[in-house]
Write a protein that holds these residues in place. Structure first.
Motif, PDB file in Angstrom:
ATOM      1  N   MET A  36      35.474  28.141  52.687  1.00 11.72           N
ATOM      2  CA  MET A  36      35.304  28.118  51.233  1.00 11.72           C
ATOM      3  C   MET A  36      34.605  26.829  50.806  1.00 11.72           C
ATOM      4  O   MET A  36      33.777  26.837  49.894  1.00 11.72           O
ATOM      5  N   ASN A  37      34.897  25.737  51.483  1.00 16.13           N
ATOM      6  CA  ASN A  37      34.237  24.477  51.135  1.00 16.13           C
ATOM      7  C   ASN A  37      32.757  24.484  51.514  1.00 16.13           C
ATOM      8  O   ASN A  37      31.934  23.913  50.794  1.00 16.13           O
ATOM      9  N   VAL A  39      30.909  27.189  51.522  1.00 16.48           N
ATOM     10  CA  VAL A  39      30.320  28.044  50.483  1.00 16.48           C
ATOM     11  C   VAL A  39      30.149  27.246  49.191  1.00 16.48           C
ATOM     12  O   VAL A  39      29.094  27.268  48.559  1.00 16.48           O
ATOM     13  N   PHE A  43      26.812  26.308  47.177  1.00 16.56           N
ATOM     14  CA  PHE A  43      26.624  26.968  45.890  1.00 16.56           C
ATOM     15  C   PHE A  43      26.468  25.972  44.744  1.00 16.56           C
ATOM     16  O   PHE A  43      25.781  26.259  43.759  1.00 16.56           O
ATOM     17  N   TRP A  76      38.150  36.035  55.004  1.00 15.23           N
ATOM     18  CA  TRP A  76      39.118  36.857  54.266  1.00 15.23           C
ATOM     19  C   TRP A  76      40.294  37.237  55.142  1.00 15.23           C
ATOM     20  O   TRP A  76      41.429  37.321  54.673  1.00 15.23           O
ATOM     21  N   PHE A  79      43.564  35.233  55.195  1.00 15.98           N
ATOM     22  CA  PHE A  79      44.589  35.374  54.148  1.00 15.98           C
ATOM     23  C   PHE A  79      45.581  36.463  54.568  1.00 15.98           C
ATOM     24  O   PHE A  79      46.216  37.075  53.731  1.00 15.98           O
ATOM     25  N   LYS A  90      46.070  26.182  48.036  1.00 13.32           N
ATOM     26  CA  LYS A  90      46.007  26.589  46.633  1.00 13.32           C
ATOM     27  C   LYS A  90      46.069  28.101  46.498  1.00 13.32           C
ATOM     28  O   LYS A  90      45.842  28.645  45.415  1.00 13.32           O
ATOM     29  N   LEU A 105      38.107  41.898  45.000  1.00 16.78           N
ATOM     30  CA  LEU A 105      37.334  40.747  44.512  1.00 16.78           C
ATOM     31  C   LEU A 105      36.538  40.106  45.656  1.00 16.78           C
ATOM     32  O   LEU A 105      35.425  39.617  45.450  1.00 16.78           O
ATOM     33  N   ALA A 106      37.120  40.150  46.863  1.00 17.48           N
ATOM     34  CA  ALA A 106      36.385  39.636  48.029  1.00 17.48           C
ATOM     35  C   ALA A 106      35.171  40.533  48.322  1.00 17.48           C
ATOM     36  O   ALA A 106      34.079  40.033  48.601  1.00 17.48           O
ATOM     37  N   LEU A 135      26.902  35.706  40.648  1.00 13.15           N
ATOM     38  CA  LEU A 135      27.736  35.352  41.807  1.00 13.15           C
ATOM     39  C   LEU A 135      28.817  34.360  41.379  1.00 13.15           C
ATOM     40  O   LEU A 135      29.989  34.500  41.758  1.00 13.15           O
ATOM     41  N   ALA A 138      31.659  36.075  39.923  1.00 16.77           N
ATOM     42  CA  ALA A 138      32.487  36.765  40.925  1.00 16.77           C
ATOM     43  C   ALA A 138      33.425  35.769  41.622  1.00 16.77           C
ATOM     44  O   ALA A 138      34.582  36.097  41.909  1.00 16.77           O
ATOM     45  N   CYS A 139      32.938  34.560  41.887  1.00 18.52           N
ATOM     46  CA  CYS A 139      33.812  33.525  42.471  1.00 18.52           C
ATOM     47  C   CYS A 139      34.945  33.225  41.485  1.00 18.52           C
ATOM     48  O   CYS A 139      36.115  33.176  41.845  1.00 18.52           O
ATOM     49  N   PHE A 146      43.733  34.126  41.553  1.00 17.70           N
ATOM     50  CA  PHE A 146      44.409  33.934  42.840  1.00 17.70           C
ATOM     51  C   PHE A 146      44.377  32.514  43.402  1.00 17.70           C
ATOM     52  O   PHE A 146      44.900  32.263  44.468  1.00 17.70           O
TER      53      PHE A 146
HETATM   54  C1  HEC Z   1      38.769  36.982  46.677  1.00 18.41           C
HETATM   55  C2  HEC Z   1      39.066  35.690  46.129  1.00 18.41           C
HETATM   56  C3  HEC Z   1      38.073  34.561  46.160  1.00 18.41           C
HETATM   57  C4  HEC Z   1      36.711  34.630  45.994  1.00 18.41           C
HETATM   58  C5  HEC Z   1      35.861  35.859  45.727  1.00 18.41           C
HETATM   59  C6  HEC Z   1      36.218  33.284  46.124  1.00 18.41           C
HETATM   60  N1  HEC Z   1      37.252  32.417  46.347  1.00 18.41           N
HETATM   61 FE1  HEC Z   1      37.079  30.424  46.604  1.00 18.41          FE
HETATM   62  N2  HEC Z   1      39.098  30.299  46.948  1.00 18.41           N
HETATM   63  C7  HEC Z   1      39.996  31.346  46.868  1.00 18.41           C
HETATM   64  C8  HEC Z   1      41.313  30.878  47.213  1.00 18.41           C
HETATM   65  C9  HEC Z   1      42.582  31.725  47.243  1.00 18.41           C
HETATM   66  C10 HEC Z   1      41.183  29.511  47.515  1.00 18.41           C
HETATM   67  C11 HEC Z   1      42.321  28.568  47.980  1.00 18.41           C
HETATM   68  C12 HEC Z   1      42.475  28.685  49.480  1.00 18.41           C
HETATM   69  C13 HEC Z   1      43.557  27.800  50.055  1.00 18.41           C
HETATM   70  O1  HEC Z   1      43.765  26.666  49.567  1.00 18.41           O
HETATM   71  O2  HEC Z   1      44.214  28.233  51.020  1.00 18.41           O
HETATM   72  C14 HEC Z   1      39.778  29.176  47.330  1.00 18.41           C
HETATM   73  C15 HEC Z   1      39.239  27.909  47.517  1.00 18.41           C
HETATM   74  C16 HEC Z   1      37.917  27.568  47.264  1.00 18.41           C
HETATM   75  C17 HEC Z   1      37.378  26.232  47.396  1.00 18.41           C
HETATM   76  C18 HEC Z   1      38.156  25.022  47.844  1.00 18.41           C
HETATM   77  C19 HEC Z   1      38.690  24.401  46.623  1.00 18.41           C
HETATM   78  C20 HEC Z   1      39.742  23.411  46.858  1.00 18.41           C
HETATM   79  O3  HEC Z   1      40.351  23.079  45.858  1.00 18.41           O
HETATM   80  O4  HEC Z   1      39.998  22.978  48.017  1.00 18.41           O
HETATM   81  C21 HEC Z   1      36.051  26.290  47.052  1.00 18.41           C
HETATM   82  C22 HEC Z   1      35.043  25.138  47.030  1.00 18.41           C
HETATM   83  C23 HEC Z   1      35.766  27.667  46.720  1.00 18.41           C
HETATM   84  N3  HEC Z   1      36.916  28.421  46.867  1.00 18.41           N
HETATM   85  C24 HEC Z   1      34.521  28.125  46.349  1.00 18.41           C
HETATM   86  C25 HEC Z   1      34.211  29.477  46.166  1.00 18.41           C
HETATM   87  C26 HEC Z   1      32.892  29.966  45.819  1.00 18.41           C
HETATM   88  C27 HEC Z   1      31.658  29.099  45.587  1.00 18.41           C
HETATM   89  C28 HEC Z   1      32.996  31.320  45.744  1.00 18.41           C
HETATM   90  C29 HEC Z   1      31.920  32.310  45.428  1.00 18.41           C
HETATM   91  C30 HEC Z   1      30.714  32.288  46.187  1.00 18.41           C
HETATM   92  C31 HEC Z   1      34.388  31.660  46.030  1.00 18.41           C
HETATM   93  N4  HEC Z   1      35.083  30.517  46.273  1.00 18.41           N
HETATM   94  C32 HEC Z   1      34.873  32.948  46.024  1.00 18.41           C
HETATM   95  C33 HEC Z   1      39.679  32.652  46.528  1.00 18.41           C
HETATM   96  C34 HEC Z   1      38.408  33.153  46.361  1.00 18.41           C
END
Ligand code: HEC
Length: 153
Positions: A36-37, A39, A43, A76, A79, A90, A105-106, A135, A138-139, A146
């Motif tokens: 996620m970081n 991404v 982004f 995904w 999770f 989080k 949502l994913a 996009l 959608a994030c 969640f």
């Molecule tokens: C289906 C749900 C979902 C989608 C879609 C999603 N995220 Fe996330 N995201 C999460 C969740 C839940 C976490 C927390 C994960 C954890 O801490 O275990 C997270 C964490 C993050 C973090 C880390 C933030 C932190 O505080 O450490 C970033 C950056 C992030 N997402 C960016 C994005 C971006 C950019 C997109 C779109 C391209 C996106 N996410 C799409 C659910 C989603």
């Protein structure tokens, strides 16, 4: 391949898949956060460009879209059941009770990434900025539902 080496291969695969099934929750949590970081890091500048806060750079958009598209499907599964806790996270516990909604949502975000990638190939800056905005929405819609504001343990 001799039958013996085939057996050995199967045994080796068996061990590998057992090891896979035993990935620790804390590792899964770290993995999903890492993806996620990546991404988010890719982004960030794109959103800045779409909002006209920084100059548009087609090369950066193309490169970052590629990276996002490559990694967006990876985390995904991290999770899954049993990954509710084990490291600071989080992730809202609702993920494990409203899983279908979370998965939708994913899926949706992956579709938007695919659409952005197609648009990027078209090269129309205005359309690309709009697709980046979509996009981002959608994030956000998943984060709103969640992702917790504060880390929990
Ligand atoms: C289906 C749900 C979902 C989608 C879609 C999603 N995220 Fe996330 N995201 C999460 C969740 C839940 C976490 C927390 C994960 C954890 O801490 O275990 C997270 C964490 C993050 C973090 C880390 C933030 C932190 O505080 O450490 C970033 C950056 C992030 N997402 C960016 C994005 C971006 C950019 C997109 C779109 C391209 C996106 N996410 C799409 C659910 C989603």
């Amino acid at each position: 391949m001799t039958p013996k080496s085939l057996v050995l291969t199967v045994v080796a695969l068996g061990i590998a898949s057992t090891a896979l099934a035993q990935v620790k929750p804390e590792d899964e949590i770290r993995f999903r956060q890492s993806v996620m970081n990546v991404v988010g890091r890719c982004f960030g500048p794109m959103i800045g460009m779409a909002q006209e806060k920084i100059p548009y750079n087609a090369e950066v958009v193309a490169k970052n879209t590629n990276i996002i598209q490559t990694v967006i499907g990876l985390h995904w599964k991290s999770f899954g059941p049993g990954t509710e806790k084990g490291a600071p996270t989080k992730a809202d516990l609702k993920i494990w009770s409203e899983t279908a909604k979370f998965n939708d949502l994913a899926d949706k975000v992956q579709q938007e990434v695919g659409r952005l990638s197609q648009t990027v190939k078209g090269g129309d800056e205005k359309a690309i900025k709009a697709a980046i905005g979509d996009l981002g929405k959608a994030c956000k819609s998943c984060h709103d539902d969640f992702r917790l504001k504060e880390v929990r343990t």
